[in-house]
Design a protein around this motif. Structure first.
Motif, PDB file in Angstrom:
ATOM      1  N   LEU A  68       0.832  -1.203   0.000  1.00 17.07           N
ATOM      2  CA  LEU A  68       0.000   0.000   0.000  1.00 17.07           C
ATOM      3  C   LEU A  68       0.864   1.249   0.000  1.00 17.07           C
ATOM      4  CD1 LEU A  68      -2.825  -0.894   2.529  1.00 17.07           C
ATOM      5  CD2 LEU A  68      -3.029  -0.649   0.059  1.00 17.07           C
ATOM      6  N   ASP A  69       1.908   1.226   0.811  1.00 19.24           N
ATOM      7  CA  ASP A  69       2.793   2.391   0.869  1.00 19.24           C
ATOM      8  C   ASP A  69       3.442   2.639  -0.481  1.00 19.24           C
ATOM      9  OD1 ASP A  69       2.135   2.665   3.468  1.00 19.24           O
ATOM     10  OD2 ASP A  69       4.040   2.004   4.286  1.00 19.24           O
ATOM     11  N   LYS A  70       3.793   1.568  -1.167  1.00 22.30           N
ATOM     12  CA  LYS A  70       4.441   1.736  -2.469  1.00 22.30           C
ATOM     13  C   LYS A  70       3.457   2.285  -3.493  1.00 22.30           C
ATOM     14  CE  LYS A  70       8.343  -1.260  -2.046  1.00 22.30           C
ATOM     15  NZ  LYS A  70       9.156  -0.051  -1.971  1.00 22.30           N
ATOM     16  N   LEU A  71       2.206   1.827  -3.422  1.00 18.68           N
ATOM     17  CA  LEU A  71       1.200   2.322  -4.363  1.00 18.68           C
ATOM     18  C   LEU A  71       0.911   3.787  -4.147  1.00 18.68           C
ATOM     19  CD1 LEU A  71      -1.288  -0.683  -4.402  1.00 18.68           C
ATOM     20  CD2 LEU A  71       0.175   0.087  -6.271  1.00 18.68           C
ATOM     21  N   GLY A  72       0.810   4.163  -2.862  1.00 16.42           N
ATOM     22  CA  GLY A  72       0.401   5.531  -2.575  1.00 16.42           C
ATOM     23  C   GLY A  72       1.552   6.425  -2.164  1.00 16.42           C
ATOM     24  N   GLY A  73       2.740   5.867  -2.171  1.00 15.25           N
ATOM     25  CA  GLY A  73       3.872   6.624  -1.687  1.00 15.25           C
ATOM     26  C   GLY A  73       4.491   7.506  -2.756  1.00 15.25           C
ATOM     27  N   SER A  74       5.662   7.974  -2.483  1.00 16.91           N
ATOM     28  CA  SER A  74       6.345   8.866  -3.410  1.00 16.91           C
ATOM     29  C   SER A  74       6.620   8.153  -4.724  1.00 16.91           C
ATOM     30  CB  SER A  74       7.649   9.355  -2.784  1.00 16.91           C
ATOM     31  OG  SER A  74       8.489   8.252  -2.526  1.00 16.91           O
ATOM     32  N   ASN A  75       6.534   8.888  -5.783  1.00 18.32           N
ATOM     33  CA  ASN A  75       6.751   8.282  -7.092  1.00 18.32           C
ATOM     34  C   ASN A  75       7.447   9.281  -8.016  1.00 18.32           C
ATOM     35  OD1 ASN A  75       6.762   6.628  -9.237  1.00 18.32           O
ATOM     36  ND2 ASN A  75       4.547   6.618  -9.603  1.00 18.32           N
TER      37      ASN A  75
END
Ligand SMILES: [Zn+2]
Length: 75
Positions: A68-75
């Protein structure tokens, strides 16, 4: 080819909850409930840590939170 993730915290062995003088106050509850599913974590069971403030009842919950953190995290 799967991307090798370099998350040392996520790949570490389960952390055994050890009572210390530096343990947070009981009413903080941050190690008492799973950050993902909110299930109560037994005092004598393993706690899976991720980041500084997140505890999980199982590696599955921790992995889901990481996803979830990767999906909604910094990009
Ligand atoms: Zn959980």
């Amino acid at each position: 080819m799967p991307i090798k993730r370099n998350l040392s915290v996520a790949t570490a062995a389960p952390v055994k909850l050890i009572k210390t003088a530096h343990a947070p106050p009981r009413n903080s509850g941050f190690l008492e409930r799973c950050h993902y599913c909110n299930k109560r974590i037994a005092k004598n069971s393993d706690v899976f840590m991720y980041s500084d403030l997140c505890a999980f009842c199982s590696v599955e919950c921790r992995d889901r939170q990481i996803s979830l953190d990767k999906l909604g995290g910094s990009n």
